[in-house]
Design a protein around this motif. Structure first.
Motif, PDB file in Angstrom:
ATOM      1  N   LEU A  25       0.934   6.336  -5.079  1.00 62.49           N
ATOM      2  CA  LEU A  25       1.749   5.233  -4.558  1.00 62.49           C
ATOM      3  C   LEU A  25       1.489   5.031  -3.066  1.00 62.49           C
ATOM      4  O   LEU A  25       1.445   3.897  -2.583  1.00 62.49           O
ATOM      5  CB  LEU A  25       3.230   5.527  -4.806  1.00 62.49           C
ATOM      6  CG  LEU A  25       3.677   5.625  -6.264  1.00 62.49           C
ATOM      7  CD1 LEU A  25       5.147   6.027  -6.346  1.00 62.49           C
ATOM      8  CD2 LEU A  25       3.453   4.294  -6.974  1.00 62.49           C
ATOM      9  N   ALA A  60      -0.184   1.661  -1.416  1.00 64.93           N
ATOM     10  CA  ALA A  60       0.423   0.916  -0.314  1.00 64.93           C
ATOM     11  C   ALA A  60      -0.575   0.726   0.828  1.00 64.93           C
ATOM     12  O   ALA A  60      -0.658  -0.355   1.422  1.00 64.93           O
ATOM     13  CB  ALA A  60       1.671   1.637   0.177  1.00 64.93           C
ATOM     14  N   THR A  66       4.785   1.694   4.906  1.00 65.51           N
ATOM     15  CA  THR A  66       4.733   2.634   3.782  1.00 65.51           C
ATOM     16  C   THR A  66       5.927   3.578   3.810  1.00 65.51           C
ATOM     17  O   THR A  66       6.544   3.870   2.777  1.00 65.51           O
ATOM     18  CB  THR A  66       3.431   3.442   3.836  1.00 65.51           C
ATOM     19  OG1 THR A  66       2.320   2.545   3.814  1.00 65.51           O
ATOM     20  CG2 THR A  66       3.337   4.401   2.665  1.00 65.51           C
ATOM     21  N   SER A  92       9.147   1.360   2.918  1.00 63.86           N
ATOM     22  CA  SER A  92       9.186   0.700   1.603  1.00 63.86           C
ATOM     23  C   SER A  92       8.878   1.638   0.445  1.00 63.86           C
ATOM     24  O   SER A  92       9.213   1.315  -0.697  1.00 63.86           O
ATOM     25  CB  SER A  92       8.192  -0.474   1.571  1.00 63.86           C
ATOM     26  OG  SER A  92       8.483  -1.413   2.582  1.00 63.86           O
ATOM     27  N   VAL A  93       8.225   2.768   0.709  1.00 61.81           N
ATOM     28  CA  VAL A  93       7.830   3.660  -0.383  1.00 61.81           C
ATOM     29  C   VAL A  93       8.503   5.021  -0.247  1.00 61.81           C
ATOM     30  O   VAL A  93       9.190   5.484  -1.160  1.00 61.81           O
ATOM     31  CB  VAL A  93       6.289   3.832  -0.423  1.00 61.81           C
ATOM     32  CG1 VAL A  93       5.902   4.797  -1.537  1.00 61.81           C
ATOM     33  CG2 VAL A  93       5.607   2.489  -0.613  1.00 61.81           C
TER      34      VAL A  93
END
Length: 306
Positions: free
Chosen positions: A206, A210, A220, A223-224
């Motif tokens: 993931l 990104a 990153t 949002s992650v």
């Protein structure tokens, strides 16, 4: 074929209750310990909070006098704060400051261990270093700050030696600063470990996806990484907030017995054998802590995420 399958199904049906009871028997010792050392004392505390007391005796009864004494005059003094409201507000302020500091430090350390330390042995070694302070008593760790932060301590001597200050800084010790510093020193690990566990479970693909999509490091992270770390952040926050809210030893030692907290109030009331009023304060504190935990668990379903 039907004749051979029937006994198998009967045996499976008979085995199901045995497996079910087996799980209960396995959980029984922990349930008994939880009942004896948590539920029973909690129920006794609630019961004692309704007892009547005077200078000489405790009388089992049902009275709301203790709760009225806890909040005596608080409504009439609004918008000014009574002693009780001011004490609870001070405790909440310490808890929030410690929470913010431990969250920033714990998240940063966990991020470094999870994403920049590649080998598991090195991660374990660094974790061991973080746990070294826990090999000694909390009181010893707090007292160790005194020769560092005192008027003639190493910090003040160093600041004066480099010309940063012309006189010792009195607010370094026995102040709100020293109390928060001790909280951060004592409880950052409680925040770091749950966050690290959440980060360790993040699929690294993931992060790579990104980056391939053109996201910057901060994008990153925001949002992650942070959304996937919510369970760890919530668990660590519960640990830190609940411990700090009831801590009175740290406030007493690092505050020089000059800073009030609700835990310190309860400790003083118990030292004067005012058990019912202390129990009432403890019940109110428990209610506030439970509300804080409830608010945190509304942010994320911990059971589903874990």
């Amino acid at each position: 074929m039907d004749g051979g399958g029937a006994p198998v199904m009967v045996d499976a049906v008979r085995a199901a209750p045995r497996r079910s009871w087996g799980a209960y028997w396995q959980a029984a010792p922990f349930a008994i310990v939880f009942l004896l050392f948590f539920i029973v004392p909690l129920c006794l505390t609630v019961a004692v909070s309704f007892w009547h007391y005077d200078e000489y005796s405790l009388q089992p009864a049902f009275t709301l006098e203790n709760y009225e004494e806890v909040f005596d005059g608080c409504i009439a003094k609004l918008p000014s704060l009574c002693v009780t409201f001011a004490t609870y507000l001070s405790t909440l302020r310490f808890a929030l400051m410690a929470w913010v500091c431990t969250l920033v430090l714990g998240f940063g350390i966990a991020y470094f261990l999870a994403f920049h330390v590649r080998t598991v042995p090195m991660q374990m070694a660094l974790f061991l270093i973080c746990t070294v302070p826990f090999w000694t008593s909390n009181i010893i760790r707090m007292v160790a700050w005194v020769p560092l932060l005192g008027r003639n301590g190493l910090v003040n001597q160093g600041l004066q030696a480099v010309g940063a200050t012309s006189a010792p800084l009195d607010w370094l010790l026995y102040s709100e600063f020293s109390v928060v510093l001790a909280f951060v020193h004592l409880y950052t690990l409680f925040m770091m470990v749950p966050i690290f566990n959440s980060m360790a479970r993040i699929d690294r693909s993931l992060i790579e996806a990104a980056r391939d999509a053109g996201a910057s490091g901060w994008q990153t992270l925001w949002s992650v990484v942070i959304p996937l770390c919510k369970p760890g952040i919530v668990i660590g926050s519960i640990f830190v907030l609940t411990i700090v809210m009831g801590d009175f030893v740290t406030v007493g030692i690092m505050g020089g017995q000059q800073i009030a907290s609700i835990g310190k109030v309860i400790q003083v009331q118990m030292s004067y054998l005012q058990f019912p009023i202390a129990a009432a304060n403890a019940v109110v504190l428990l209610g506030i802590v439970l509300l804080m935990i409830w608010a945190l668990t509304r942010l994320v379903d911990i059971r589903r995420e874990l």
